[in-house]
Scaffold this motif. Structure first.
Motif, PDB file in Angstrom:
ATOM      1  N   SER A   1       0.761  -1.219  -0.121  1.00 22.13           N
ATOM      2  CA  SER A   1      -0.020  -0.022   0.113  1.00 22.13           C
ATOM      3  C   SER A   1       0.921   1.093   0.096  1.00 22.13           C
ATOM      4  CB  SER A   1      -0.833   0.163   1.217  1.00 22.13           C
ATOM      5  OG  SER A   1      -1.904  -1.114   1.130  1.00 22.13           O
ATOM      6  N   GLN A   2       2.039   1.113   0.862  1.00 18.60           N
ATOM      7  CA  GLN A   2       2.963   2.321   0.722  1.00 18.60           C
ATOM      8  C   GLN A   2       3.399   2.561  -0.638  1.00 18.60           C
ATOM      9  OE1 GLN A   2       5.771   0.926   3.668  1.00 18.60           O
ATOM     10  NE2 GLN A   2       5.339   2.792   4.857  1.00 18.60           N
ATOM     11  N   GLN A   3       3.819   1.631  -1.456  1.00 15.80           N
ATOM     12  CA  GLN A   3       4.007   1.724  -2.842  1.00 15.80           C
ATOM     13  C   GLN A   3       3.037   2.382  -3.738  1.00 15.80           C
ATOM     14  OE1 GLN A   3       5.415  -2.390  -3.648  1.00 15.80           O
ATOM     15  NE2 GLN A   3       7.596  -2.055  -2.633  1.00 15.80           N
ATOM     16  N   GLU A   4       1.895   1.702  -3.562  1.00 11.90           N
ATOM     17  CA  GLU A   4       0.632   2.350  -4.119  1.00 11.90           C
ATOM     18  C   GLU A   4       0.414   3.847  -3.942  1.00 11.90           C
ATOM     19  OE1 GLU A   4      -2.609  -0.272  -3.131  1.00 11.90           O
ATOM     20  OE2 GLU A   4      -1.867  -1.812  -4.299  1.00 11.90           O
ATOM     21  N   VAL A   5       0.505   4.261  -2.722  1.00 10.69           N
ATOM     22  CA  VAL A   5       0.371   5.873  -2.129  1.00 10.69           C
ATOM     23  C   VAL A   5       1.623   6.390  -3.137  1.00 10.69           C
ATOM     24  CG1 VAL A   5       0.467   7.226  -0.438  1.00 10.69           C
ATOM     25  CG2 VAL A   5      -0.781   5.173  -0.225  1.00 10.69           C
ATOM     26  N   ASN A   6       2.660   5.883  -2.991  1.00  9.10           N
ATOM     27  CA  ASN A   6       3.950   6.808  -3.719  1.00  9.10           C
ATOM     28  C   ASN A   6       3.852   6.815  -5.161  1.00  9.10           C
ATOM     29  OD1 ASN A   6       5.428   7.051  -1.363  1.00  9.10           O
ATOM     30  ND2 ASN A   6       6.583   5.193  -1.620  1.00  9.10           N
ATOM     31  N   ALA A   7       3.072   5.743  -5.674  1.00  8.06           N
ATOM     32  CA  ALA A   7       2.909   5.674  -7.232  1.00  8.06           C
ATOM     33  C   ALA A   7       1.659   6.793  -7.394  1.00  8.06           C
ATOM     34  CB  ALA A   7       2.571   4.401  -7.920  1.00  8.06           C
ATOM     35  N   ALA A   8       0.712   6.593  -6.786  1.00  4.15           N
ATOM     36  CA  ALA A   8      -0.253   7.458  -7.058  1.00  4.15           C
ATOM     37  C   ALA A   8      -0.082   9.140  -6.789  1.00  4.15           C
ATOM     38  CB  ALA A   8      -1.738   7.212  -6.051  1.00  4.15           C
ATOM     39  N   GLN A   9       0.929   9.328  -5.742  1.00  4.34           N
ATOM     40  CA  GLN A   9       1.420  10.622  -5.601  1.00  4.34           C
ATOM     41  C   GLN A   9       2.101  11.226  -6.551  1.00  4.34           C
ATOM     42  OE1 GLN A   9       3.455  11.113  -1.938  1.00  4.34           O
ATOM     43  NE2 GLN A   9       2.641  13.219  -1.489  1.00  4.34           N
ATOM     44  N   SER A  10       2.910  10.198  -7.236  1.00  3.76           N
ATOM     45  CA  SER A  10       3.992  10.608  -8.362  1.00  3.76           C
ATOM     46  C   SER A  10       3.142  10.955  -9.383  1.00  3.76           C
ATOM     47  CB  SER A  10       4.860   9.525  -8.705  1.00  3.76           C
ATOM     48  OG  SER A  10       6.016   9.465  -7.514  1.00  3.76           O
ATOM     49  N   LEU A  11       1.925  10.018  -9.708  1.00  2.18           N
ATOM     50  CA  LEU A  11       1.382  10.348 -10.990  1.00  2.18           C
ATOM     51  C   LEU A  11       0.357  11.601 -10.699  1.00  2.18           C
ATOM     52  CD1 LEU A  11      -0.093   9.190 -13.590  1.00  2.18           C
ATOM     53  CD2 LEU A  11      -1.757   7.988 -12.412  1.00  2.18           C
ATOM     54  N   PHE A  12      -0.065  12.060  -9.447  1.00  3.40           N
ATOM     55  CA  PHE A  12      -0.766  13.041  -9.425  1.00  3.40           C
ATOM     56  C   PHE A  12       0.021  14.519  -9.550  1.00  3.40           C
ATOM     57  CE2 PHE A  12      -2.355  16.260  -6.220  1.00  3.40           C
ATOM     58  CZ  PHE A  12      -3.750  16.406  -6.573  1.00  3.40           C
ATOM     59  N   ALA A  13       1.325  14.001  -9.056  1.00  3.22           N
ATOM     60  CA  ALA A  13       2.359  15.505  -9.295  1.00  3.22           C
ATOM     61  C   ALA A  13       2.671  15.714 -10.670  1.00  3.22           C
ATOM     62  CB  ALA A  13       3.467  15.255  -8.417  1.00  3.22           C
TER      63      ALA A  13
ATOM     64  N   LYS B   1      -9.599   1.266   0.258  1.00  3.90           N
ATOM     65  CA  LYS B   1      -8.922  -0.056   0.623  1.00  3.90           C
ATOM     66  C   LYS B   1      -7.682   0.422   1.555  1.00  3.90           C
ATOM     67  CE  LYS B   1      -5.543  -1.507  -1.942  1.00  3.90           C
ATOM     68  NZ  LYS B   1      -4.588  -2.200  -2.683  1.00  3.90           N
ATOM     69  N   TRP B   2      -7.119   1.317   1.296  1.00  6.74           N
ATOM     70  CA  TRP B   2      -5.956   2.224   1.994  1.00  6.74           C
ATOM     71  C   TRP B   2      -6.619   2.397   3.532  1.00  6.74           C
ATOM     72  CZ3 TRP B   2      -3.902   6.108  -1.974  1.00  6.74           C
ATOM     73  CH2 TRP B   2      -3.341   5.166  -3.112  1.00  6.74           C
ATOM     74  N   HIS B   3      -7.680   3.097   3.396  1.00  6.88           N
ATOM     75  CA  HIS B   3      -8.339   3.347   4.942  1.00  6.88           C
ATOM     76  C   HIS B   3      -8.604   2.122   5.575  1.00  6.88           C
ATOM     77  CE1 HIS B   3     -10.425   5.875   7.618  1.00  6.88           C
ATOM     78  NE2 HIS B   3     -11.557   5.130   7.450  1.00  6.88           N
ATOM     79  N   GLN B   4      -9.238   1.325   5.074  1.00  3.94           N
ATOM     80  CA  GLN B   4      -9.367   0.014   5.705  1.00  3.94           C
ATOM     81  C   GLN B   4      -8.059  -0.695   6.304  1.00  3.94           C
ATOM     82  OE1 GLN B   4     -11.489  -2.212   2.850  1.00  3.94           O
ATOM     83  NE2 GLN B   4     -13.650  -1.121   3.316  1.00  3.94           N
ATOM     84  N   LEU B   5      -7.116  -0.638   5.481  1.00  7.86           N
ATOM     85  CA  LEU B   5      -5.901  -0.969   6.107  1.00  7.86           C
ATOM     86  C   LEU B   5      -5.311  -0.225   7.415  1.00  7.86           C
ATOM     87  CD1 LEU B   5      -3.599  -3.378   5.747  1.00  7.86           C
ATOM     88  CD2 LEU B   5      -2.414  -1.798   4.108  1.00  7.86           C
ATOM     89  N   VAL B   6      -5.331   0.877   7.087  1.00 10.79           N
ATOM     90  CA  VAL B   6      -5.000   1.870   8.304  1.00 10.79           C
ATOM     91  C   VAL B   6      -5.745   1.551   9.445  1.00 10.79           C
ATOM     92  CG1 VAL B   6      -5.071   4.334   9.111  1.00 10.79           C
ATOM     93  CG2 VAL B   6      -4.163   3.929   6.803  1.00 10.79           C
ATOM     94  N   ASN B   7      -7.140   1.259   9.215  1.00 12.37           N
ATOM     95  CA  ASN B   7      -8.033   0.891  10.658  1.00 12.37           C
ATOM     96  C   ASN B   7      -7.649  -0.324  11.118  1.00 12.37           C
ATOM     97  OD1 ASN B   7      -9.752   3.152  10.771  1.00 12.37           O
ATOM     98  ND2 ASN B   7     -10.958   2.250   9.068  1.00 12.37           N
ATOM     99  N   GLU B   8      -7.245  -1.273  10.065  1.00 15.93           N
ATOM    100  CA  GLU B   8      -6.579  -2.646  10.659  1.00 15.93           C
ATOM    101  C   GLU B   8      -5.354  -2.333  11.542  1.00 15.93           C
ATOM    102  OE1 GLU B   8      -5.411  -7.004   8.870  1.00 15.93           O
ATOM    103  OE2 GLU B   8      -6.490  -5.310   7.703  1.00 15.93           O
ATOM    104  N   CYS B   9      -4.549  -1.624  11.087  1.00 15.65           N
ATOM    105  CA  CYS B   9      -3.173  -1.296  11.446  1.00 15.65           C
ATOM    106  C   CYS B   9      -3.467  -0.601  13.000  1.00 15.65           C
ATOM    107  CB  CYS B   9      -2.282  -0.550  10.787  1.00 15.65           C
ATOM    108  SG  CYS B   9      -1.899  -1.348   9.340  1.00 15.65           S
ATOM    109  N   TRP B  10      -4.394   0.446  13.072  1.00 20.83           N
ATOM    110  CA  TRP B  10      -4.895   1.074  14.245  1.00 20.83           C
ATOM    111  C   TRP B  10      -5.285  -0.075  15.339  1.00 20.83           C
ATOM    112  CZ3 TRP B  10      -8.270   5.286  12.069  1.00 20.83           C
ATOM    113  CH2 TRP B  10      -7.479   6.453  11.659  1.00 20.83           C
TER     114      TRP B  10
END
Length: 104
Positions: A57-69, A84-93
């Motif tokens: 998910s970190q890699q996906e966020v990095n890719a999305a952020q790079s594409l956005f920029a 999906k990312w938000h649900q994973l954050v909740n699971e990690c919490w």
């Protein structure tokens, strides 16, 4: 508060940049915990799988952020991906909370 008269790239920027920052922060914290601690309430395989999902998910966020920029804010992120990312954050919490509860 968001203004409906903002052009779309500015609206996307106002929405996505803080989300990217939050995902980087929480996935980084989760990665540190999962790498550095043995979580007695998780099977080692489950902990390893959670860590792998966090790293992916970190890699996906990095890719999305790079594409956005690279598109100067004209490319967004699908809502399903954000969820999906938000649900994973909740699971990690939840894992982090349980770790803190059980820690001596």
């Amino acid at each position: 508060m968001l203004h409906s008269n903002l052009p779309e790239p500015q609206l996307l920027k106002a929405l996505l940049e803080p989300l990217f920052d939050d995902f980087h922060y929480w996935f980084g914290r989760a990665e540190s915990l999962l790498r550095q601690e043995v979580l007695s309430f998780l099977e080692p395989e489950v902990q390893a799988q959670l860590l792998a999902r966090v790293i992916q998910s970190q890699q996906e966020v990095n890719a999305a952020q790079s594409l956005f920029a690279a598109t100067e804010g004209t490319a967004g992120v699908d809502t399903e991906v954000l969820m999906k990312w938000h649900q994973l954050v909740n699971e990690c919490w939840r894992v982090s909370y349980q770790y803190r509860l059980l820690r001596p």
